[in-house]
Design a protein around this motif. Structure first.
Motif, PDB file in Angstrom:
ATOM      1  N   TYR A 280      94.540  68.879   9.605  1.00  0.00           N
ATOM      2  CA  TYR A 280      95.590  68.628   8.583  1.00  0.00           C
ATOM      3  C   TYR A 280      96.375  69.918   8.341  1.00  0.00           C
ATOM      4  CZ  TYR A 280      92.682  64.524   7.624  1.00  0.00           C
ATOM      5  OH  TYR A 280      91.953  63.366   7.734  1.00  0.00           O
ATOM      6  N   SER A 281      97.651  69.724   8.078  1.00  0.00           N
ATOM      7  CA  SER A 281      98.506  70.887   7.782  1.00  0.00           C
ATOM      8  C   SER A 281      99.771  70.393   7.084  1.00  0.00           C
ATOM      9  CB  SER A 281      98.861  71.655   9.051  1.00  0.00           C
ATOM     10  OG  SER A 281      99.651  70.838   9.910  1.00  0.00           O
ATOM     11  N   PHE A 282     100.440  71.380   6.451  1.00  0.00           N
ATOM     12  CA  PHE A 282     101.760  71.077   5.891  1.00  0.00           C
ATOM     13  C   PHE A 282     102.744  70.915   7.038  1.00  0.00           C
ATOM     14  CE2 PHE A 282     100.038  73.545   2.173  1.00  0.00           C
ATOM     15  CZ  PHE A 282     100.016  72.479   1.287  1.00  0.00           C
ATOM     16  N   ALA A 283     103.785  70.152   6.803  1.00  0.00           N
ATOM     17  CA  ALA A 283     104.825  70.006   7.809  1.00  0.00           C
ATOM     18  C   ALA A 283     105.443  71.360   8.091  1.00  0.00           C
ATOM     19  CB  ALA A 283     105.868  69.011   7.340  1.00  0.00           C
ATOM     20  N   THR A 284     105.933  71.510   9.310  1.00  0.00           N
ATOM     21  CA  THR A 284     106.462  72.822   9.708  1.00  0.00           C
ATOM     22  C   THR A 284     107.663  73.244   8.877  1.00  0.00           C
ATOM     23  OG1 THR A 284     107.780  71.699  11.399  1.00  0.00           O
ATOM     24  CG2 THR A 284     105.627  72.556  12.067  1.00  0.00           C
ATOM     25  N   ASP A 285     108.373  72.294   8.308  1.00  0.00           N
ATOM     26  CA  ASP A 285     109.564  72.647   7.534  1.00  0.00           C
ATOM     27  C   ASP A 285     109.276  72.712   6.032  1.00  0.00           C
ATOM     28  OD1 ASP A 285     109.043  70.013   7.199  1.00  0.00           O
ATOM     29  OD2 ASP A 285     111.039  69.289   7.789  1.00  0.00           O
ATOM     30  N   VAL A 286     108.001  72.842   5.606  1.00  0.00           N
ATOM     31  CA  VAL A 286     107.673  72.925   4.205  1.00  0.00           C
ATOM     32  C   VAL A 286     108.217  74.235   3.606  1.00  0.00           C
ATOM     33  CG1 VAL A 286     105.460  74.109   4.465  1.00  0.00           C
ATOM     34  CG2 VAL A 286     105.810  72.582   2.525  1.00  0.00           C
ATOM     35  N   SER A 287     108.583  74.210   2.338  1.00  0.00           N
ATOM     36  CA  SER A 287     109.168  75.402   1.699  1.00  0.00           C
ATOM     37  C   SER A 287     108.088  76.440   1.411  1.00  0.00           C
ATOM     38  CB  SER A 287     109.856  75.011   0.380  1.00  0.00           C
ATOM     39  OG  SER A 287     108.910  74.560  -0.562  1.00  0.00           O
ATOM     40  N   SER A 288     108.522  77.650   1.254  1.00  0.00           N
ATOM     41  CA  SER A 288     107.599  78.755   0.958  1.00  0.00           C
ATOM     42  C   SER A 288     106.960  78.583  -0.415  1.00  0.00           C
ATOM     43  CB  SER A 288     108.338  80.092   1.033  1.00  0.00           C
ATOM     44  OG  SER A 288     109.435  80.101   0.125  1.00  0.00           O
ATOM     45  N   ASN A 289     107.666  77.945  -1.373  1.00  0.00           N
ATOM     46  CA  ASN A 289     107.095  77.725  -2.709  1.00  0.00           C
ATOM     47  C   ASN A 289     105.888  76.803  -2.643  1.00  0.00           C
ATOM     48  OD1 ASN A 289     108.990  79.349  -3.948  1.00  0.00           O
ATOM     49  ND2 ASN A 289     110.392  77.655  -4.408  1.00  0.00           N
ATOM     50  N   THR A 290     105.960  75.817  -1.747  1.00  0.00           N
ATOM     51  CA  THR A 290     104.837  74.887  -1.609  1.00  0.00           C
ATOM     52  C   THR A 290     103.609  75.611  -1.087  1.00  0.00           C
ATOM     53  OG1 THR A 290     106.357  73.055  -1.214  1.00  0.00           O
ATOM     54  CG2 THR A 290     104.080  72.769  -0.502  1.00  0.00           C
ATOM     55  N   GLU A 291     103.778  76.409  -0.043  1.00  0.00           N
ATOM     56  CA  GLU A 291     102.640  77.148   0.508  1.00  0.00           C
ATOM     57  C   GLU A 291     102.090  78.165  -0.479  1.00  0.00           C
ATOM     58  OE1 GLU A 291     104.213  78.767   4.110  1.00  0.00           O
ATOM     59  OE2 GLU A 291     103.527  77.037   5.302  1.00  0.00           O
ATOM     60  N   ALA A 292     102.970  78.672  -1.429  1.00  0.00           N
ATOM     61  CA  ALA A 292     102.495  79.646  -2.418  1.00  0.00           C
ATOM     62  C   ALA A 292     101.748  78.979  -3.555  1.00  0.00           C
ATOM     63  CB  ALA A 292     103.676  80.455  -2.962  1.00  0.00           C
ATOM     64  N   SER A 293     101.974  77.671  -3.744  1.00  0.00           N
ATOM     65  CA  SER A 293     101.368  76.978  -4.878  1.00  0.00           C
ATOM     66  C   SER A 293     100.176  76.116  -4.485  1.00  0.00           C
ATOM     67  CB  SER A 293     102.419  76.113  -5.591  1.00  0.00           C
ATOM     68  OG  SER A 293     103.504  76.899  -6.042  1.00  0.00           O
ATOM     69  N   PHE A 311     105.237  73.447 -15.368  1.00  0.00           N
ATOM     70  CA  PHE A 311     106.045  72.253 -15.599  1.00  0.00           C
ATOM     71  C   PHE A 311     107.507  72.611 -15.832  1.00  0.00           C
ATOM     72  CE2 PHE A 311     108.025  69.443 -18.718  1.00  0.00           C
ATOM     73  CZ  PHE A 311     107.918  68.216 -18.093  1.00  0.00           C
ATOM     74  N   GLU A 312     107.731  73.735 -16.519  1.00  0.00           N
ATOM     75  CA  GLU A 312     109.102  74.105 -16.837  1.00  0.00           C
ATOM     76  C   GLU A 312     109.885  74.517 -15.594  1.00  0.00           C
ATOM     77  OE1 GLU A 312     106.947  73.449 -20.058  1.00  0.00           O
ATOM     78  OE2 GLU A 312     106.424  75.199 -18.827  1.00  0.00           O
ATOM     79  N   GLU A 313     109.215  74.908 -14.521  1.00  0.00           N
ATOM     80  CA  GLU A 313     109.909  75.282 -13.287  1.00  0.00           C
ATOM     81  C   GLU A 313     110.033  74.094 -12.328  1.00  0.00           C
ATOM     82  OE1 GLU A 313     108.030  78.631 -11.526  1.00  0.00           O
ATOM     83  OE2 GLU A 313     108.458  79.984 -13.208  1.00  0.00           O
ATOM     84  N   THR A 314     108.944  73.362 -12.120  1.00  0.00           N
ATOM     85  CA  THR A 314     108.970  72.224 -11.196  1.00  0.00           C
ATOM     86  C   THR A 314     108.166  71.085 -11.815  1.00  0.00           C
ATOM     87  OG1 THR A 314     109.038  73.750  -9.324  1.00  0.00           O
ATOM     88  CG2 THR A 314     108.513  71.431  -8.860  1.00  0.00           C
ATOM     89  N   LYS A 315     108.831  69.959 -12.007  1.00  0.00           N
ATOM     90  CA  LYS A 315     108.168  68.809 -12.617  1.00  0.00           C
ATOM     91  C   LYS A 315     107.570  67.874 -11.571  1.00  0.00           C
ATOM     92  CE  LYS A 315     111.257  68.855 -16.616  1.00  0.00           C
ATOM     93  NZ  LYS A 315     111.843  70.161 -16.267  1.00  0.00           N
ATOM     94  N   LEU A 316     108.091  67.930 -10.350  1.00  0.00           N
ATOM     95  CA  LEU A 316     107.603  67.022  -9.303  1.00  0.00           C
ATOM     96  C   LEU A 316     107.580  67.773  -7.975  1.00  0.00           C
ATOM     97  CD1 LEU A 316     106.772  64.125  -8.461  1.00  0.00           C
ATOM     98  CD2 LEU A 316     109.201  63.702  -7.964  1.00  0.00           C
ATOM     99  N   TRP A 317     106.394  67.770  -7.328  1.00  0.00           N
ATOM    100  CA  TRP A 317     106.251  68.380  -6.008  1.00  0.00           C
ATOM    101  C   TRP A 317     106.206  67.253  -4.966  1.00  0.00           C
ATOM    102  CZ3 TRP A 317     106.271  73.589  -5.087  1.00  0.00           C
ATOM    103  CH2 TRP A 317     106.094  74.440  -6.182  1.00  0.00           C
ATOM    104  N   LYS A 318     106.923  67.486  -3.887  1.00  0.00           N
ATOM    105  CA  LYS A 318     106.947  66.523  -2.767  1.00  0.00           C
ATOM    106  C   LYS A 318     106.453  67.252  -1.524  1.00  0.00           C
ATOM    107  CE  LYS A 318     110.132  63.435  -0.288  1.00  0.00           C
ATOM    108  NZ  LYS A 318     111.534  62.985  -0.156  1.00  0.00           N
ATOM    109  N   LEU A 319     105.215  66.892  -1.068  1.00  0.00           N
ATOM    110  CA  LEU A 319     104.585  67.578   0.066  1.00  0.00           C
ATOM    111  C   LEU A 319     104.580  66.647   1.281  1.00  0.00           C
ATOM    112  CD1 LEU A 319     101.476  69.120  -1.766  1.00  0.00           C
ATOM    113  CD2 LEU A 319     103.820  69.992  -1.662  1.00  0.00           C
TER     114      LEU A 319
END
Length: 814
Positions: A280-293, A311-319
């Motif tokens: 399993y892995s994140f998609a190759t085009d995943v954002s750097s914020n996702t990998e940091a969180s 919550f005040e920065e990102t209310k919904l994450w799409k992975l």
């Protein structure tokens, strides 16, 4: 139904103006405008002064027109010459509001005199200024030639920063014979774009394919974005991993600790051996914020928290998650994980206080706006609902004006003399559990107004001044206190002018305007003016000025500046200082032969007279003597032939002043035998004898009368002394010590003056006769011989003396 179709730019502007007016009327008392983003500098937004009902002439100086925009910089500006709101700098809706459906700039328009606050909302309209953007300009796909027809391959869709129709994307795949494009129909676009295999692949025929995916938005004009799909056709492994769900929905609390499990993914592969071993892995085009969180375990498929979740920065994450097997070539499966971040109350409210004035007049009307307060809370729901409160027991209150905006207004009357300034604390508290709060301090200074008149410590002052004072003498100082401040407490003094007799008050006294010192402008004369009563006014420098008055009673104290004056005797032969009398040689000792009368224009001790006989020339002892306080001349023995027929007596009349003043009376006595007296003299002596007999007859009645009058006089004197002692008078700089009680001789002598004197009071009263009464006592310095003479007088003719003094008293009272 008629439909209006604009035909040109002018018609479009007219339609936009009509829409703005309609929006403004529907704003519940607020002014609403709209402006497209990226509008050029100077673009007209609205006639804000006209729409708010303000005159152009009062914008800048009279009412101090100003516009405040919280956190918006200087995007919009008002031309104070024509009252037009225009674009001042570049407005980027995406930078301002992101992808929020509503985007507006809130302005606060503030004018003074009177203070008014208007709320203006300028809606920023989206324009199609952002083209669709793919995560990457190139995507590599590896597809086995054994993949079955109608196989789906997920693709990452494009992103458009605009909203509405400008962000409504359509996709188009470049023409090819192998693949078609399947676009999801749901609005969230949770499912990715998918390539659908329509024709079997043959690696030997085409091992690589290049397709172009184009995204077009719905703006006018439309904008496009593209990405290249590089497809490599693989051989062998013909079963790709498959997730149990294509879309996973998860809820996660913000501020979750690192290592918190989010979800465990599960994918299966129908192949065997290494071809079914999935990583399993994140998609190759995943954002750097996702990998940091977040972190995904390649073997177990567990996704855990790896950074800060806010919550005040990102209310919904799409992975986007990939599952790849170890086949050769490897095969891929995809799924989407939607992580909804739940808010917790981790942000305290923020307060911003805008003071409109440095001080508030103490007579400010109720409802006066002191400061504007805005409050924000970055949390959501109940955690972001804020209530404001004010420190209790202050004459102010908070009034909600618009959403999270409050006005600090005056709630009750102010009094600077009681409280000069207030330190207020505004507390904002959210609805979280536990709730968070923030405080802001507001200092309100109360400005003074002239609402206190100067006041004196007493309503009336009594001042004693010696007569014959030097001109310009300082006699008293008045002082008034004003509870106000600065010029409102600056007190000046002046006389309340009036007439004193035929002269103005200002000719007698003056008062210094600043110090309150009262001066006598001329020497005062006790015989002319015993009491000078006037008022001094104290007035402050406020607008309008306030004032009050104080009464001064100036008593002029007597000094010994008048010598005794001799009075002529009725029926006597002489006048003035010389008296002639006939004396029978046959009279015995103690017979009254003459009386010297004198008065003194002074009062008190200074008017208390005593009489003494000057020694005769040659040292011969005179057969006559004079009573010390009555002035009666009587014989000391029987007259004989050896006595000179003409006796010249010098009587010295002396007052009790310091120093004493004197006068001299000459008494000429002619000693005659009983047969030698002239007829006129006989008549005089007979009349005197008859008068003496008449006085003896009424002796009893007069004794009763003098007792009654004396009792009344003593009672009056006691009452006067008691009143004066209960309120001790103050003294001026020129005043003497306390007045001294004056006594008279042992016979109860009365000294009076018929001189008319004027008493000046608050009202002009008639002049009164100066009557002075003395109680019996022996004055200092009297000789023992005089005392013996007084005893003889009392022994021989007490009744006559009492009757004579009663007559004098009655004359004085009349």
């Amino acid at each position: 139904m008629l439909v209006y179709r604009p035909r040109g730019p002018r018609d479009w502007r007219l339609l936009l103006l009509l829409l703005l007016v309609a929006a403004w009327k529907a704003g519940s008392g607020q002014v609403h405008y709209s402006v497209p983003e990226e509008a050029k500098h100077g673009t007209f937004v609205g006639r804000i002064a006209q729409d708010l009902g303000l005159e152009l002439a009062e914008l800048l100086v009279p009412r101090f027109f100003r516009v405040a925009s919280k956190g918006r910089g200087d995007l919009l500006e008002v031309n104070l010459q024509n009252g037009i709101l225009f674009v001042n700098s570049r407005i980027d809706r995406e930078e301002l509001c992101g992808r929020s459906a509503e985007c507006s700039i809130h302005l606060e328009v503030i004018v003074d005199r009177p203070l008014q606050v208007f709320h203006v909302e300028v809606e920023v309209k989206d324009i199609n200024d952002n083209p669709p953007m793919f995560p990457a300009t190139q995507k590599n796909l590896f597809i086995s030639e054994t993949r079955a027809l109608d196989s789906h391959f997920s693709l990452e869709g494009a992103y458009d920063a605009d909203i509405g129709a400008n962000a409504l994307l359509t996709y188009k795949l470049s023409p090819n014979e192998y693949f078609s494009l399947e676009v999801p129909t749901n609005e969230e676009q949770v499912k990715p774009l998918e390539l659908v295999l329509k024709k079997s692949l043959d690696r030997e025929v085409a091992s690589k394919l290049l397709l172009v995916l184009k995204a077009t938005d719905g703006g006018k004009p439309e904008l496009t974005g593209t990405t290249e799909l590089h497809i490599t056709v693989l051989d062998a492994n013909d079963n790709a991993p498959v997730f149990d769900k294509a879309v996973h929905r998860v809820k996660l609390l913000e501020n979750s600790r690192n290592g918190t499990l989010v979800i465990r993914l599960n994918a299966s592969d129908l192949d065997e051996g290494s071809n079914s071993h999935i990583l399993y892995s994140f998609a190759t085009d995943v954002s750097s914020n996702t990998e940091a969180s977040f972190h995904i375990d390649s073997d177990s498929g567990e996704i855990k928290v790896n950074g800060k979740i806010d919550f005040e920065e990102t209310k919904l994450w799409k992975l986007q998650i990939e599952a790849v097997d170890k086949g050769n070539p490897p095969m891929f499966g995809h799924c989407t994980v939607l992580i909804e971040v739940l808010d917790i109350n981790d942000n305290a409210p923020e307060l911003l206080v805008t003071s409109l004035s440095l001080s508030v007049p103490e007579d400010a009307p109720l409802g006066t706006v002191i400061a504007l307060i805005s409050v924000t809370d970055r949390d959501a729901g109940g955690n972001g609902q804020v209530t404001c409160s004010l420190t209790p027991h202050v004459p102010f209150k908070l009034v909600s004006t618009f959403k999270n905006y409050y006005s600090l207004v005056l709630d009750s009357a102010l009094d600077r003399e009681s409280v000069a300034d207030y330190a207020l604390v505004v507390t904002a508290r959210d609805g979280g559990s536990p709730s968070l709060s923030a405080t802001a301090s507001v200092s309100v200074e109360v400005a003074d107004v002239n609402d206190n008149a100067p006041t004196f410590a007493q309503a009336e002052y009594t001042v004693f001044v010696k007569e014959n004072n030097p001109p310009g003498c300082h006699i008293f100082t008045v002082s008034a206190r004003d509870a106000d401040a600065q010029e409102n407490a600056l007190v000046s003094y002046s006389l309340v002018e009036r007439r004193v007799g035929e002269r103005a008050l200002s000719s007698y006294v003056s008062v210094h305007a600043e110090s309150g010192k009262v001066y006598a402008l001329q020497p005062l004369d006790h015989e002319e003016l015993e009491l000078l009563q006037f008022q001094v006014s104290a007035r402050d420098a406020g607008v309008p000025p306030l004032g009050s008055n104080v009464t001064l009673q100036v008593f002029v104290l007597d000094e010994n500046d008048n010598a005794p004056a001799l009075l002529p005797l009725p029926g006597a032969g002489g006048a003035g200082g010389a008296v002639s009398e006939l004396v029978w040689r046959s009279v015995g000792a103690g017979h009254v032969v003459a009386k010297v009368r004198a008065v003194d224009a002074d009062s008190g001790y200074n008017a208390w007279l005593s009489y003494e006989l000057q020694p005769a020339a040659g040292g011969a002892r005179s057969p006559f003597r004079v009573a010390l306080y009555t002035g009666e001349i009587s014989t000391t023995r029987s007259l004989d032939e050896a006595d000179s027929p003409r006796q010249r007596l010098l009587v010295l009349v002396r007052d009790h002043g310091e120093p004493a003043l004197t006068a001299t009376a000459t008494v000429l006595l002619s000693l005659v035998e009983s047969g030698q007296a002239p007829k006129a003299s006989s008549r005089v002596l007979a009349g005197a004898a008859g008068a003496e007999a008449a006085l003896v007859d009424v002796n009893v009645y007069l004794i009763i009368a003098i007792c009654a009058v004396s009792s009344l006089l003593v009672l009056t004197l006691l009452l006067y002394v008691a009143l004066r002692c209960s309120a001790p008078p103050s003294e001026g700089a020129c005043g003497p010590g306390k007045p001294t009680l004056v006594c008279s001789s042992a016979v109860g002598s009365w000294s009076y003056s018929q001189q008319r004197r004027q008493r000046v009071c608050s009202g002009e009263g008639p002049p009164k006769t100066d009557l002075m009464a003395f109680s019996p006592c022996v004055p200092p310095g009297s000789s023992s011989g005089d005392s013996g003479e007084q005893q003889d007088i009392f022994g021989n003719d007490v009744s006559t003396a009492i009757l004579e003094h009663i007559l004098c008293l009655l004359i004085s009272i009349a």
